[in-house]
Motif scaffolding. Structure first.
Motif, PDB file in Angstrom:
ATOM      1  N   GLN A   1      11.466  -0.274   9.653  1.00 19.87           N
ATOM      2  CA  GLN A   1      10.642   0.596  10.486  1.00 19.87           C
ATOM      3  C   GLN A   1      10.343   1.914   9.770  1.00 19.87           C
ATOM      4  O   GLN A   1       9.225   2.443   9.851  1.00 19.87           O
ATOM      5  N   LEU A   2      11.326   2.453   9.081  1.00 18.81           N
ATOM      6  CA  LEU A   2      11.152   3.715   8.373  1.00 18.81           C
ATOM      7  C   LEU A   2      10.149   3.568   7.230  1.00 18.81           C
ATOM      8  O   LEU A   2       9.301   4.444   7.030  1.00 18.81           O
ATOM      9  N   ALA A   3      10.253   2.469   6.486  1.00 17.02           N
ATOM     10  CA  ALA A   3       9.295   2.229   5.402  1.00 17.02           C
ATOM     11  C   ALA A   3       7.876   2.095   5.943  1.00 17.02           C
ATOM     12  O   ALA A   3       6.920   2.644   5.372  1.00 17.02           O
ATOM     13  N   ALA A   4       7.728   1.368   7.046  1.00  9.35           N
ATOM     14  CA  ALA A   4       6.400   1.174   7.637  1.00  9.35           C
ATOM     15  C   ALA A   4       5.842   2.479   8.185  1.00  9.35           C
ATOM     16  O   ALA A   4       4.637   2.754   8.071  1.00  9.35           O
ATOM     17  N   ALA A   5       6.696   3.305   8.791  1.00  2.00           N
ATOM     18  CA  ALA A   5       6.237   4.541   9.419  1.00  2.00           C
ATOM     19  C   ALA A   5       5.861   5.608   8.405  1.00  2.00           C
ATOM     20  O   ALA A   5       4.977   6.437   8.663  1.00  2.00           O
ATOM     21  N   THR A   6       6.530   5.598   7.241  1.00  2.00           N
ATOM     22  CA  THR A   6       6.320   6.662   6.260  1.00  2.00           C
ATOM     23  C   THR A   6       5.500   6.233   5.049  1.00  2.00           C
ATOM     24  O   THR A   6       5.008   7.091   4.309  1.00  2.00           O
ATOM     25  N   GLY A   7       5.359   4.917   4.840  1.00 10.32           N
ATOM     26  CA  GLY A   7       4.676   4.438   3.650  1.00 10.32           C
ATOM     27  C   GLY A   7       5.472   4.654   2.378  1.00 10.32           C
ATOM     28  O   GLY A   7       4.924   4.603   1.275  1.00 10.32           O
ATOM     29  N   ARG A   8       6.774   4.877   2.514  1.00  9.26           N
ATOM     30  CA  ARG A   8       7.624   5.148   1.352  1.00  9.26           C
ATOM     31  C   ARG A   8       8.654   4.035   1.165  1.00  9.26           C
ATOM     32  O   ARG A   8       9.060   3.383   2.125  1.00  9.26           O
ATOM     33  N   GLN A   9       9.076   3.876  -0.073  1.00 11.96           N
ATOM     34  CA  GLN A   9      10.130   2.909  -0.369  1.00 11.96           C
ATOM     35  C   GLN A   9      11.449   3.421   0.190  1.00 11.96           C
ATOM     36  O   GLN A   9      11.775   4.608   0.075  1.00 11.96           O
TER      37      GLN A   9
ATOM     38  N   GLY B   1       0.815  -1.195   0.000  1.00 12.27           N
ATOM     39  CA  GLY B   1       0.000   0.000   0.000  1.00 12.27           C
ATOM     40  C   GLY B   1       0.850   1.245   0.000  1.00 12.27           C
ATOM     41  O   GLY B   1       0.518   2.252   0.630  1.00 12.27           O
ATOM     42  N   GLU B   2       1.966   1.173  -0.730  1.00 14.15           N
ATOM     43  CA  GLU B   2       2.932   2.272  -0.760  1.00 14.15           C
ATOM     44  C   GLU B   2       2.250   3.581  -1.141  1.00 14.15           C
ATOM     45  O   GLU B   2       1.498   3.648  -2.115  1.00 14.15           O
ATOM     46  N   GLY B   3       2.491   4.620  -0.370  1.00  9.34           N
ATOM     47  CA  GLY B   3       1.878   5.912  -0.626  1.00  9.34           C
ATOM     48  C   GLY B   3       2.710   6.765  -1.562  1.00  9.34           C
ATOM     49  O   GLY B   3       3.723   6.336  -2.103  1.00  9.34           O
ATOM     50  N   GLU B   4       2.265   7.996  -1.752  1.00 11.90           N
ATOM     51  CA  GLU B   4       2.977   8.916  -2.615  1.00 11.90           C
ATOM     52  C   GLU B   4       4.167   9.512  -1.873  1.00 11.90           C
ATOM     53  O   GLU B   4       4.203   9.542  -0.650  1.00 11.90           O
ATOM     54  N   GLY B   5       5.123   9.996  -2.641  1.00 12.53           N
ATOM     55  CA  GLY B   5       6.280  10.644  -2.036  1.00 12.53           C
ATOM     56  C   GLY B   5       7.577  10.068  -2.554  1.00 12.53           C
ATOM     57  O   GLY B   5       7.640   8.919  -3.020  1.00 12.53           O
ATOM     58  N   ALA B   6       8.624  10.872  -2.466  1.00 14.36           N
ATOM     59  CA  ALA B   6       9.939  10.457  -2.946  1.00 14.36           C
ATOM     60  C   ALA B   6      10.471   9.283  -2.140  1.00 14.36           C
ATOM     61  O   ALA B   6      10.173   9.126  -0.951  1.00 14.36           O
ATOM     62  N   ASP B   7      11.257   8.437  -2.812  1.00 11.99           N
ATOM     63  CA  ASP B   7      11.935   7.348  -2.115  1.00 11.99           C
ATOM     64  C   ASP B   7      12.910   7.918  -1.084  1.00 11.99           C
ATOM     65  O   ASP B   7      13.435   9.024  -1.234  1.00 11.99           O
ATOM     66  N   LEU B   8      13.151   7.137  -0.038  1.00 13.32           N
ATOM     67  CA  LEU B   8      14.120   7.503   0.994  1.00 13.32           C
ATOM     68  C   LEU B   8      15.393   6.700   0.780  1.00 13.32           C
ATOM     69  O   LEU B   8      15.338   5.473   0.617  1.00 13.32           O
ATOM     70  N   VAL B   9      16.526   7.377   0.782  1.00 11.66           N
ATOM     71  CA  VAL B   9      17.826   6.729   0.570  1.00 11.66           C
ATOM     72  C   VAL B   9      18.667   6.912   1.823  1.00 11.66           C
ATOM     73  O   VAL B   9      18.962   8.044   2.228  1.00 11.66           O
TER      74      VAL B   9
ATOM     75  N   ALA C   1      14.705  15.621  -3.191  1.00  9.03           N
ATOM     76  CA  ALA C   1      13.404  16.082  -2.715  1.00  9.03           C
ATOM     77  C   ALA C   1      13.519  16.605  -1.290  1.00  9.03           C
ATOM     78  O   ALA C   1      12.687  17.393  -0.832  1.00  9.03           O
ATOM     79  N   GLY C   2      14.548  16.159  -0.574  1.00  5.64           N
ATOM     80  CA  GLY C   2      14.773  16.612   0.786  1.00  5.64           C
ATOM     81  C   GLY C   2      16.037  15.997   1.346  1.00  5.64           C
ATOM     82  O   GLY C   2      16.587  15.042   0.768  1.00  5.64           O
ATOM     83  N   LEU C   3      16.509  16.535   2.476  1.00  2.30           N
ATOM     84  CA  LEU C   3      17.689  16.021   3.163  1.00  2.30           C
ATOM     85  C   LEU C   3      17.365  15.855   4.640  1.00  2.30           C
ATOM     86  O   LEU C   3      16.822  16.770   5.264  1.00  2.30           O
ATOM     87  N   VAL C   4      17.727  14.697   5.194  1.00  4.48           N
ATOM     88  CA  VAL C   4      17.678  14.486   6.633  1.00  4.48           C
ATOM     89  C   VAL C   4      19.091  14.110   7.063  1.00  4.48           C
ATOM     90  O   VAL C   4      19.588  13.031   6.710  1.00  4.48           O
ATOM     91  N   ALA C   5      19.743  14.998   7.781  1.00  2.00           N
ATOM     92  CA  ALA C   5      21.123  14.772   8.233  1.00  2.00           C
ATOM     93  C   ALA C   5      21.094  14.434   9.718  1.00  2.00           C
ATOM     94  O   ALA C   5      20.762  15.286  10.550  1.00  2.00           O
ATOM     95  N   ILE C   6      21.419  13.183  10.050  1.00  5.11           N
ATOM     96  CA  ILE C   6      21.392  12.694  11.429  1.00  5.11           C
ATOM     97  C   ILE C   6      22.821  12.702  11.972  1.00  5.11           C
ATOM     98  O   ILE C   6      23.698  12.024  11.436  1.00  5.11           O
ATOM     99  N   ALA C   7      23.058  13.485  13.009  1.00  2.00           N
ATOM    100  CA  ALA C   7      24.397  13.620  13.593  1.00  2.00           C
ATOM    101  C   ALA C   7      25.453  13.896  12.531  1.00  2.00           C
ATOM    102  O   ALA C   7      26.497  13.238  12.471  1.00  2.00           O
ATOM    103  N   PRO C   8      25.208  14.900  11.656  1.00  2.00           N
ATOM    104  CA  PRO C   8      26.169  15.189  10.589  1.00  2.00           C
ATOM    105  C   PRO C   8      27.361  15.976  11.115  1.00  2.00           C
ATOM    106  O   PRO C   8      27.337  16.531  12.222  1.00  2.00           O
TER     107      PRO C   8
END
Length: 262
Positions: free
Chosen positions: A52-60, A26-34, A128-135
């Motif tokens: 967990q991230l795929a399940a929480a966001t509905g994204r590949q 049931g993948e939703g809309e939105g850019a893939d997460l890398v 589409a976006g950047l998430v920098a964790i402890a960069p």
């Protein structure tokens, strides 16, 4: 939400890289997460966070071991002080192209967070976006102190069952080289001048910087500088958390990323 995992391999610059893809039903809309792993990381060291991230966001969600890590092939040339720039400029675009991934949200941790920021600097609008964790955007003494402590732990564990060296060897074809590349490069005099703070304003996509309050490898100024120098960027601090929020406080990190994507 159920998530289907598909492992694969892809050839980039003549080397095979191990790749994982997590696709929610049931993948939703939105850019893939890398996902871009840390300096000692690999595909397997993400453990169950990608699922967990795929399940929480509905994204590949995609992740791979960069060259020289995990079960991926390695470039025989020695690492140079500009290795993060090389990853962002050469390896990441080529890997995205090989996997037919266009305009993803890059989610990088530690070294991976720096690579994500550099990709945003070098290729504005390609994300589409950047998430920098402890960069890291520059070399702090706190980072070097943490690496020196890790180096002593590594030396103390050599040859011991269940020690640091043995644990890392379960995730890398050549754990000794992985550790030496990270440890020796960061502590080398030429790397002290590495600093991308003055270039952060080139990033042109929605950006989130996240850090644990008790990060043992950096001060909170690392995410504050991203917030202050990238137009519209957000910063989030996770309490009771060190350098690896995806392992130490995964629920909090997932909620922060979910809110950012919304």
């Amino acid at each position: 939400m159920n998530v289907v995992y598909q492992p694969s391999r892809v050839t980039v610059h003549g080397l095979e890289l191990e790749v994982g893809c997590w696709t929610p039903t049931g993948e939703g809309e939105g850019a893939d997460l890398v996902l871009l792993h840390e300096g000692l990381g690999s595909l397997s060291l993400w453990r169950d966070f990608p699922e967990q991230l795929a399940a929480a966001t509905g994204r590949q969600v995609w992740a791979w071991s960069r060259q020289g890590y995990g079960a991926s092939g390695r470039d025989p040339r020695p690492r140079t002080p500009d290795y993060l720039e090389i990853e962002a400029r050469d390896w990441l675009p080529a890997t995205l192209k090989a996997l037919c991934i266009e305009r993803p949200v890059l989610v990088g941790h530690s070294d991976g967070g720096s690579i994500a920021l550099l990709h945003g600097i070098l290729f504005p609008g390609a994300q589409a976006g950047l998430v920098a964790i402890a960069p890291h955007s520059w070399v702090e003494e706190e980072s070097l102190a943490g690496i020196r402590i890790a180096g002593q732990s590594w030396r103390d564990s050599m040859g011991k069952s269940g020690g640091f060296q043995a644990r890392l060897a379960r995730h890398h074809g050549d754990a000794d080289r992985v550790f030496a590349d990270w440890h020796d490069t960061w502590l080398s005099p030429p790397f002290r001048d590495w600093d991308i703070r003055g270039r952060l304003s080139a990033i042109a996509c929605p950006t989130l910087a996240v850090q644990g309050r008790q990060d043992e490898y950096a001060t909170l100024e690392q995410i504050h500088v991203v917030r202050d120098r990238v137009s519209g960027a957000q910063a989030a601090i996770i309490e009771d958390c060190g350098h690896s929020p995806h392992r130490e406080q995964p629920a909090a990190l997932l909620q922060i990323i979910h809110n950012f994507l919304d």
